[in-house]
Design an enzyme around this catalytic site. Structure first.
Site, PDB file in Angstrom:
ATOM      1  N   TYR A 170       0.844  -1.202   0.000  1.00 18.11           N
ATOM      2  CA  TYR A 170       0.000   0.000   0.000  1.00 18.11           C
ATOM      3  C   TYR A 170       0.880   1.253   0.000  1.00 18.11           C
ATOM      4  O   TYR A 170       2.104   1.170  -0.044  1.00 18.11           O
ATOM      5  CB  TYR A 170      -0.977  -0.055   1.176  1.00 18.11           C
ATOM      6  CG  TYR A 170      -2.008  -1.168   0.998  1.00 18.11           C
ATOM      7  CD1 TYR A 170      -2.982  -1.072   0.009  1.00 18.11           C
ATOM      8  CD2 TYR A 170      -1.980  -2.307   1.787  1.00 18.11           C
ATOM      9  CE1 TYR A 170      -3.919  -2.088  -0.178  1.00 18.11           C
ATOM     10  CE2 TYR A 170      -2.911  -3.328   1.601  1.00 18.11           C
ATOM     11  CZ  TYR A 170      -3.870  -3.212   0.615  1.00 18.11           C
ATOM     12  OH  TYR A 170      -4.788  -4.219   0.416  1.00 18.11           O
ATOM     13  N   ARG A 298       0.135 -16.466   7.839  1.00 17.39           N
ATOM     14  CA  ARG A 298       0.193 -17.924   7.733  1.00 17.39           C
ATOM     15  C   ARG A 298       0.460 -18.640   9.053  1.00 17.39           C
ATOM     16  O   ARG A 298       1.354 -19.506   9.130  1.00 17.39           O
ATOM     17  CB  ARG A 298       1.211 -18.311   6.660  1.00 17.39           C
ATOM     18  CG  ARG A 298       0.941 -19.633   5.962  1.00 17.39           C
ATOM     19  CD  ARG A 298      -0.422 -19.802   5.375  1.00 17.39           C
ATOM     20  NE  ARG A 298      -0.649 -21.184   4.970  1.00 17.39           N
ATOM     21  CZ  ARG A 298      -1.465 -22.014   5.638  1.00 17.39           C
ATOM     22  NH1 ARG A 298      -2.133 -21.603   6.692  1.00 17.39           N
ATOM     23  NH2 ARG A 298      -1.618 -23.246   5.217  1.00 17.39           N
ATOM     24  N   CYS A 347      -8.178 -21.250   2.508  1.00 15.88           N
ATOM     25  CA  CYS A 347      -8.760 -21.355   1.158  1.00 15.88           C
ATOM     26  C   CYS A 347      -8.964 -19.983   0.523  1.00 15.88           C
ATOM     27  O   CYS A 347      -8.995 -19.866  -0.706  1.00 15.88           O
ATOM     28  CB  CYS A 347     -10.090 -22.086   1.228  1.00 15.88           C
ATOM     29  SG  CYS A 347     -11.343 -21.182   2.178  1.00 15.88           S
ATOM     30  N   CYS A 363     -16.686 -16.824   5.943  1.00 19.35           N
ATOM     31  CA  CYS A 363     -15.706 -17.895   6.078  1.00 19.35           C
ATOM     32  C   CYS A 363     -16.300 -19.213   5.618  1.00 19.35           C
ATOM     33  O   CYS A 363     -17.443 -19.527   5.966  1.00 19.35           O
ATOM     34  CB  CYS A 363     -15.259 -18.004   7.534  1.00 19.35           C
ATOM     35  SG  CYS A 363     -14.126 -19.372   7.805  1.00 19.35           S
ATOM     36  N   GLN A 422     -17.196 -34.983  -0.114  1.00 18.42           N
ATOM     37  CA  GLN A 422     -16.108 -34.606  -1.021  1.00 18.42           C
ATOM     38  C   GLN A 422     -15.022 -33.818  -0.309  1.00 18.42           C
ATOM     39  O   GLN A 422     -13.855 -33.827  -0.715  1.00 18.42           O
ATOM     40  CB  GLN A 422     -16.661 -33.803  -2.200  1.00 18.42           C
ATOM     41  CG  GLN A 422     -17.623 -34.594  -3.044  1.00 18.42           C
ATOM     42  CD  GLN A 422     -17.748 -34.088  -4.469  1.00 18.42           C
ATOM     43  OE1 GLN A 422     -18.256 -34.778  -5.324  1.00 18.42           O
ATOM     44  NE2 GLN A 422     -17.291 -32.883  -4.731  1.00 18.42           N
ATOM     45  N   TRP A 582      -3.766 -18.666  -9.372  1.00 19.27           N
ATOM     46  CA  TRP A 582      -2.435 -18.509  -9.963  1.00 19.27           C
ATOM     47  C   TRP A 582      -1.397 -19.353  -9.226  1.00 19.27           C
ATOM     48  O   TRP A 582      -0.434 -19.837  -9.838  1.00 19.27           O
ATOM     49  CB  TRP A 582      -2.037 -17.023 -10.001  1.00 19.27           C
ATOM     50  CG  TRP A 582      -1.837 -16.388  -8.636  1.00 19.27           C
ATOM     51  CD1 TRP A 582      -2.791 -15.838  -7.848  1.00 19.27           C
ATOM     52  CD2 TRP A 582      -0.603 -16.254  -7.916  1.00 19.27           C
ATOM     53  NE1 TRP A 582      -2.247 -15.365  -6.685  1.00 19.27           N
ATOM     54  CE2 TRP A 582      -0.908 -15.601  -6.703  1.00 19.27           C
ATOM     55  CE3 TRP A 582       0.718 -16.620  -8.178  1.00 19.27           C
ATOM     56  CZ2 TRP A 582       0.077 -15.303  -5.751  1.00 19.27           C
ATOM     57  CZ3 TRP A 582       1.687 -16.318  -7.232  1.00 19.27           C
ATOM     58  CH2 TRP A 582       1.369 -15.675  -6.045  1.00 19.27           C
ATOM     59  N   GLY A 653     -24.811 -29.425  -2.458  1.00 22.32           N
ATOM     60  CA  GLY A 653     -24.861 -29.920  -3.834  1.00 22.32           C
ATOM     61  C   GLY A 653     -26.189 -30.529  -4.201  1.00 22.32           C
ATOM     62  O   GLY A 653     -26.582 -30.525  -5.372  1.00 22.32           O
ATOM     63  N   ALA A 662     -17.708 -25.216  -1.802  1.00 18.42           N
ATOM     64  CA  ALA A 662     -17.763 -25.480  -0.355  1.00 18.42           C
ATOM     65  C   ALA A 662     -18.293 -24.281   0.421  1.00 18.42           C
ATOM     66  O   ALA A 662     -18.971 -24.441   1.438  1.00 18.42           O
ATOM     67  CB  ALA A 662     -16.375 -25.881   0.139  1.00 18.42           C
TER      68      ALA A 662
END
Ligand code: SF4
Length: 676
Positions: A170, A298, A347, A363, A422, A582, A653, A662
């Site tokens: 920034y 992280r 995620c 979330c 899944q 990416w 689903g 999800a």
């Protein structure tokens, strides 16, 4: 034991109760037309769960500094009113709150009056896809003053501290980096002048508040871009900030344009702690070792924070997304109930990806996040009722725990032998091991709430009497893989994605995956990359980042298999969020995965897949062919429920396989539980 986490620390005149800071998150709640009600509820719930010091998402110090329409601007009385409500809510809950003072610079989508964003120099940004205008010296001085005004506003609103946002690319960070500061005036031209802007901002903030009022500064520990701030200048900046009165330095990592992932699931936990430790050592060497340093990026378990704090070169750890995933992460960890923590699985699908737009941040594993007022979580005394949830995938598990939390009697029926659907299978994919923890957490929570989960039970006509006894049912029977009409699709070496995920070792050395969505990409990653995931050291080494300033390219990995992903459309990995796609695509390339798009399938033969591509017919050889060509909803049980005459809601689903993901599954599970 988390002895290092649960120790208080004084930051200037403020004593924080433990060493975890709830880091800043932009939530898109900041400018809702509700006078701060949702924002206040969000923060207060986290304080009630044990958060000590909360840092708000960035508040722009002037209109030019806004990161987008969802950002509050401190000049706006409506935003100040919302912040006041948040401050009161946090204080009422017994917490502390710092206001983050923010200016997006060239990351702003547009400047004031729809014009170009403002930045040190006119250097195009791939992230915001805008070319900024270089600030005049007057504008630079005016922005410094705006930070000072912002600090005064924070005091007036009752905040306990401020944090100056000077990292992640920034505006302030744009002044320190040679890439984006091409000036040759008082604000750029050499390292000393590039550091002038952050120092002047800090001085303006410091001069605007009482001496005991804590001023935190979030600086960049590593820009992770070519021509970013060199380490020597980063270290010098840390020392100068400490000398100019910063009460704590939070160390951010990476820019939004960086080619190195920093917060995605493919990044091992704790990877970036070393950068904060280096900052602390630089401070110590310059005689400023008493200034607390905050590591960030992280961490998703308090045990990781404990390890870093025990190392001694870091004083606090900032965690942000983990507080979205579980508002009570602190209290649960404090009491040793770690397994009951809803882990952030990195995620980014409902948080970071949304924060770049205007959709409300929430979330995947905790769809109540950001909706605390809409969905009460606590059991209500005297609630009666008996409910069944059919299906123990992610949607069903969310519905079941929500109903049980509300105080209803719940039972779960699942035809498979294990819960998780899944999502459980996806835990095998590199970087997604924490998905398994989510399923385990649900099992544990349901057991604690007294919810029986009947596995291997396929609901059918014989269950009509049972279902008639229910006050409502949530139908969450999920999906089945779609089988395309393709010659050869029934050959013995052709299997669907679910079988391939369940037993990847059964596949041969050459695999073709047909389909290009997120599941196809996950499969290719698993089949080509294999396990285990890299350690933090291996991750840094693969990016040549073991030294403070290195190049930032990923190295090739030895592929476990030769994998080809092919699809009819033009883009592989559609449906994967922008902050993650990416990264995964780079992993596939590093594993040598071949990507074929725009192909027309002709047939599957024992030798492989015959396709037409680029004007010719080709056989792509394969020992196994995996079909990842979408899903179909499973709603057979709906007929049984109609026969039983029981009210029901469909979630996940089973409701709509085409739009399945999800995030949607858990959100629908939550909603269905409240509606049924
Ligand atoms: Fe973590 Fe994903 Fe939740 Fe974001 S959406 S907080 S990354 S689990």
């Amino acid at each position: 034991m988390l002895n290092h986490v649960f120790r208080p620390l004084a930051i200037a005149g403020l004593t924080v109760p433990h060493r975890i800071v709830m880091g800043a998150m932009h939530l898109n709640l900041e400018t809702l037309d509700d006078d701060g009600a949702a924002l206040a509820a969000f923060y207060a719930e986290r304080v009630r769960g044990g958060a000590g010091l909360v840092v708000t998402g960035g508040s722009a110090v002037n209109p030019a500094g806004s990161g987008g329409p969802g950002y509050g601007v401190l000049d706006d009385e409506r935003h100040r009113s919302a912040l006041r409500r948040a401050v009161d809510a946090v204080h009422d809950a017994g917490g502390l709150i710092a206001l983050q003072l923010f200016h997006a610079g060239r990351y702003a989508p547009a400047g004031p009056d729809g014009g170009e964003p403002l930045a040190p120099s006119a250097v195009y940004s791939r992230f915001s896809r805008t070319a900024p205008r270089a600030m005049t010296e007057e504008e630079v001085a005016g922005t410094v003053a705006a930070f000072g005004r912002g600090a005064r506003a924070a005091c007036a609103l009752g905040f306990d501290a401020v944090e100056v946002m000077g990292s992640e690319g920034y505006l302030i960070n744009q002044f320190t980096a040679p890439l984006t500061n091409l000036r040759d005036d008082a604000w750029g031209g050499d390292p000393v002048r590039r550091r002038r802007f952050p120092i002047e901002v800090l001085r303006a903030v410091r001069a605007s508040v009482e001496p005991a009022f804590p001023v935190l500064f979030r600086m960049s520990g590593a820009d992770l871009i070519e021509d970013g701030t060199p380490w020597q200048e980063t270290a010098a900046l840390a020392v100068e900030l400490a000398a100019a009165g910063a009460d704590a330095l939070a160390v951010g990592i990476g820019w939004h344009e960086s080619p190195v992932p920093t917060v995605q699931s493919q990044v091992p936990a704790g990877t970036w702690a070393g950068y904060a430790q280096r900052v602390k050592r630089a401070l110590r060497a310059a005689g400023h070792g008493t200034v607390p340093v905050i590591a960030s990026n992280r961490f998703n378990r308090l045990t990781q924070a404990e390890d870093v704090l025990a190392g001694g070169d870091v004083d606090l750890v900032a965690m942000a997304r983990p507080f979205l995933a579980d508002p009570a992460i602190i209290d649960k960890s404090r009491t040793g109930a770690d397994a009951s923590v809803d882990l952030c699985i990195a995620c980014n699908e409902a948080c970071i990806d949304r924060s770049f737009g205007t959709e409300r941040v929430s979330c995947l594993v905790n769809p109540r996040a950001g909706h605390e007022r809409d969905f009460p979580a606590r059991p209500s005394a005297g609630r009666r009722g008996r409910y069944a949830v059919i299906g123990a995938g992610l949607a069903g598990l969310e519905a079941a725990r929500t109903l049980a939390r509300l105080g209803y009697k719940v039972e779960v029926y699942e035809e498979a032998d294990e819960p998780g659907g899944q999502f459980r299978l996806a835990a095998r994919v590199p970087g997604k091991a924490d998905f398994a923890a989510t399923v385990r957490q649900r099992e544990e929570e349901l057991a604690g709430l007294g919810v029986p989960v009947y596995l291997g039970h396929r609901v059918g006509a014989r269950d009509v009497p049972l279902l008639r006894a229910m006050d409502g049912v949530v139908l969450a029977t999920g999906v089945r893989p779609h089988r395309p009409e393709l010659p050869g699709a029934d050959l013995p070496h052709v299997l669907d994605y679910a079988r391939a995920l369940a037993d990847p070792d059964a596949l041969g050395p050459r695999v073709v995956v047909i389909g290009g969505g997120g599941i196809a990409v996950d499969l290719a990653h698993l089949l080509a990359g294999g396990l285990p995931a890299p350690t933090a050291e291996e991750f840094l080494a693969s990016r040549a980042l073991t030294a403070p300033s290195g190049s930032v390219t990923a190295s090739a990995r030895a592929a476990v298999r030769q994998v080809t992903v092919m699809r009819r459309g033009g883009r592989i990995g559609t449906g994967i969020g922008p902050s993650t796609r990416w990264v995964v695509m780079a992993e596939l390339r590093a594993c040598g995965v071949r990507l074929l798009t725009g192909v027309a399938y002709r047939e599957i033969t024992p030798e492989g897949v015959v396709v037409e591509a680029e004007g010719g017919t080709t056989l792509v050889g394969a020992d196994h062919v995996v079909l990842a060509t979408g899903q179909e909803s499973r709603q057979e049980v709906a007929a049984v429920l109609r026969e039983a005459g029981v009210p029901f809601e469909i979630a996940g689903g089973a409701a709509d396989a085409r739009a399945l993901n999800a995030v949607r599954a858990t959100a629908q599970g939550l909603r269905a539980a409240h509606r049924v």
